[in-house]
Design a protein around this motif. Structure first.
Motif, PDB file in Angstrom:
ATOM      1  N   VAL A   9       0.986  -1.184   0.114  1.00  0.00           N
ATOM      2  CA  VAL A   9       0.056  -0.019   0.088  1.00  0.00           C
ATOM      3  C   VAL A   9       0.945   1.240  -0.061  1.00  0.00           C
ATOM      4  O   VAL A   9       1.732   1.564   1.028  1.00  0.00           O
ATOM      5  N   ASN A  10       0.771   2.139  -0.952  1.00  0.00           N
ATOM      6  CA  ASN A  10       1.434   3.090  -0.993  1.00  0.00           C
ATOM      7  C   ASN A  10       2.937   3.162  -0.913  1.00  0.00           C
ATOM      8  O   ASN A  10       3.759   3.713  -0.364  1.00  0.00           O
ATOM      9  N   GLY A  11       3.476   2.030  -1.574  1.00  0.00           N
ATOM     10  CA  GLY A  11       4.762   1.634  -1.649  1.00  0.00           C
ATOM     11  C   GLY A  11       5.450   1.092  -0.545  1.00  0.00           C
ATOM     12  O   GLY A  11       6.393   0.654  -0.380  1.00  0.00           O
ATOM     13  N   GLN A  12       4.597   0.519   0.529  1.00  0.00           N
ATOM     14  CA  GLN A  12       5.120   0.210   1.615  1.00  0.00           C
ATOM     15  C   GLN A  12       4.307  -1.438   2.093  1.00  0.00           C
ATOM     16  O   GLN A  12       2.961  -1.623   1.586  1.00  0.00           O
ATOM     17  N   ALA A  13       5.043  -2.520   2.384  1.00  0.00           N
ATOM     18  CA  ALA A  13       4.428  -3.508   2.806  1.00  0.00           C
ATOM     19  C   ALA A  13       3.887  -3.531   3.964  1.00  0.00           C
ATOM     20  O   ALA A  13       4.312  -3.024   5.128  1.00  0.00           O
ATOM     21  N   GLN A  14       2.307  -4.010   4.006  1.00  0.00           N
ATOM     22  CA  GLN A  14       1.521  -3.883   5.269  1.00  0.00           C
ATOM     23  C   GLN A  14       1.193  -5.289   5.765  1.00  0.00           C
ATOM     24  O   GLN A  14       0.226  -5.983   4.640  1.00  0.00           O
ATOM     25  N   GLN A  15       1.248  -5.950   6.736  1.00  0.00           N
ATOM     26  CA  GLN A  15       0.631  -7.018   7.053  1.00  0.00           C
ATOM     27  C   GLN A  15      -0.715  -6.993   7.786  1.00  0.00           C
ATOM     28  O   GLN A  15      -0.857  -5.943   8.834  1.00  0.00           O
ATOM     29  N   VAL A  16      -1.786  -7.555   7.253  1.00  0.00           N
ATOM     30  CA  VAL A  16      -3.119  -7.316   7.777  1.00  0.00           C
ATOM     31  C   VAL A  16      -3.612  -8.613   8.185  1.00  0.00           C
ATOM     32  O   VAL A  16      -3.336  -9.573   7.552  1.00  0.00           O
ATOM     33  N   SER A  17      -4.306  -8.741   9.198  1.00  0.00           N
ATOM     34  CA  SER A  17      -5.143 -10.084   9.638  1.00  0.00           C
ATOM     35  C   SER A  17      -6.496  -9.973   9.649  1.00  0.00           C
ATOM     36  O   SER A  17      -7.065  -8.798  10.460  1.00  0.00           O
ATOM     37  N   ALA A  18      -7.195 -10.452   8.634  1.00  0.00           N
ATOM     38  CA  ALA A  18      -8.711 -10.253   8.425  1.00  0.00           C
ATOM     39  C   ALA A  18      -9.295 -11.507   7.668  1.00  0.00           C
ATOM     40  O   ALA A  18      -8.270 -12.016   6.967  1.00  0.00           O
ATOM     41  N   LEU A  32      -5.497   0.364   8.569  1.00  0.00           N
ATOM     42  CA  LEU A  32      -4.269   0.910   8.085  1.00  0.00           C
ATOM     43  C   LEU A  32      -4.650   2.476   8.281  1.00  0.00           C
ATOM     44  O   LEU A  32      -3.611   3.247   7.894  1.00  0.00           O
ATOM     45  N   GLN A  33      -5.657   3.011   8.727  1.00  0.00           N
ATOM     46  CA  GLN A  33      -5.956   4.352   9.166  1.00  0.00           C
ATOM     47  C   GLN A  33      -5.842   5.367   7.651  1.00  0.00           C
ATOM     48  O   GLN A  33      -5.294   6.454   7.994  1.00  0.00           O
ATOM     49  N   LEU A  34      -6.103   4.590   6.693  1.00  0.00           N
ATOM     50  CA  LEU A  34      -5.974   5.439   5.472  1.00  0.00           C
ATOM     51  C   LEU A  34      -7.394   5.867   5.174  1.00  0.00           C
ATOM     52  O   LEU A  34      -8.209   5.014   4.439  1.00  0.00           O
ATOM     53  N   LYS A  35      -7.738   7.165   5.463  1.00  0.00           N
ATOM     54  CA  LYS A  35      -9.217   7.593   5.630  1.00  0.00           C
ATOM     55  C   LYS A  35      -9.555   8.465   4.357  1.00  0.00           C
ATOM     56  O   LYS A  35     -10.870   8.731   4.285  1.00  0.00           O
ATOM     57  N   ALA A  36      -8.873   8.265   3.208  1.00  0.00           N
ATOM     58  CA  ALA A  36      -9.108   9.175   2.070  1.00  0.00           C
ATOM     59  C   ALA A  36     -10.279   8.375   1.542  1.00  0.00           C
ATOM     60  O   ALA A  36     -11.444   9.069   0.919  1.00  0.00           O
ATOM     61  N   LEU A  65     -10.072  -8.774  -0.057  1.00  0.00           N
ATOM     62  CA  LEU A  65      -8.574  -8.463   0.333  1.00  0.00           C
ATOM     63  C   LEU A  65      -7.727  -9.581  -0.410  1.00  0.00           C
ATOM     64  O   LEU A  65      -6.688  -9.284  -0.909  1.00  0.00           O
ATOM     65  N   TRP A  66      -8.375 -10.994  -0.573  1.00  0.00           N
ATOM     66  CA  TRP A  66      -7.602 -12.067  -1.229  1.00  0.00           C
ATOM     67  C   TRP A  66      -7.188 -11.590  -2.616  1.00  0.00           C
ATOM     68  O   TRP A  66      -6.073 -12.026  -3.287  1.00  0.00           O
ATOM     69  N   ALA A  67      -7.966 -10.645  -3.277  1.00  0.00           N
ATOM     70  CA  ALA A  67      -7.860 -10.278  -4.635  1.00  0.00           C
ATOM     71  C   ALA A  67      -6.568  -9.279  -4.838  1.00  0.00           C
ATOM     72  O   ALA A  67      -6.259  -8.738  -5.866  1.00  0.00           O
ATOM     73  N   CYS A  68      -6.075  -8.712  -3.740  1.00  0.00           N
ATOM     74  CA  CYS A  68      -5.072  -7.695  -3.652  1.00  0.00           C
ATOM     75  C   CYS A  68      -3.764  -7.930  -3.391  1.00  0.00           C
ATOM     76  O   CYS A  68      -2.877  -7.230  -3.468  1.00  0.00           O
ATOM     77  N   GLU A  69      -3.730  -9.296  -2.813  1.00  0.00           N
ATOM     78  CA  GLU A  69      -2.333  -9.610  -2.296  1.00  0.00           C
ATOM     79  C   GLU A  69      -1.338  -9.637  -3.274  1.00  0.00           C
ATOM     80  O   GLU A  69      -1.580  -9.889  -4.454  1.00  0.00           O
TER      81      GLU A  69
END
Ligand code: FES
Ligand code: FES
Length: 158
Positions: A9-18, A32-36, A65-69
């Motif tokens: 996301v935005n050039g950074q690897a982010q681990q999420v659990s969902a 990720l607190q990206l509210k835009a 989510l699975w489609a975005c990994e």
């Protein structure tokens, strides 16, 4: 059941659990607190939740989510920031292209997706690209002017 996935996301690897079927929008906003990106209809019909996935406009309320990994996700926050606005963001300010502003993040993302594939879009192409982003305030005329300005195709007005 939750899974741990890695998103870019935005050039950074982010681990999420969902749970893998969680809409991308929920994870962007709540984890990720990206509210835009905004929740509008939640049904893939208004465009308020638009983000870029691999440079293409994607409705994040309607994308699991699975489609975005492993794919490059860009939100409005990744397109520029107050210290370094993108040309498109600056043009929206210059044209005062917002009223309530709720739809504007999605409009900017859709416009950026258009510019990614067509650097100098015609007015008709801009109108078509923004056609699926709803704006209750009726600000589309200014949005079109702002995209023309951002792509160097309009005269600067006072
Ligand atoms: S909130 Fe996603 S299209 Fe409306
Ligand atoms: S500026 Fe208010 S909904 Fe578009």
């Amino acid at each position: 059941m939750s899974s741990t996935l890695t998103l870019q996301v935005n050039g950074q690897a982010q681990q999420v659990s969902a749970p893998p079927n969680t809409p991308l929008l929920y994870v962007l906003r709540n984890d990720l607190q990206l509210k835009a990106a905004k929740f509008g209809c939640g049904l893939g019909q208004c465009g308020a939740c638009s983000v870029l996935v691999e440079g293409r406009r994607t409705l994040s309320c309607d994308t699991p989510l699975w489609a975005c990994e492993g794919k490059a996700i860009t939100t409005l926050e990744g397109m520029g920031n107050p210290d370094k606005l993108s040309a498109l963001q600056q043009a929206f300010i210059d044209e005062q292209a917002a009223q309530c502003g709720y739809c504007v993040p999605g409009i900017l993302v859709s416009a950026q997706a258009l510019i990614n594939r067509t650097p100098k879009p015609t007015e008709a192409e801009i109108i078509q690209a923004l056609n699926e982003n709803l704006c209750r305030c009726g600000t589309h005329t200014r949005f079109v002017r702002a995209v023309l300005r951002a792509t160097g195709q309009s005269q600067v007005t006072a």
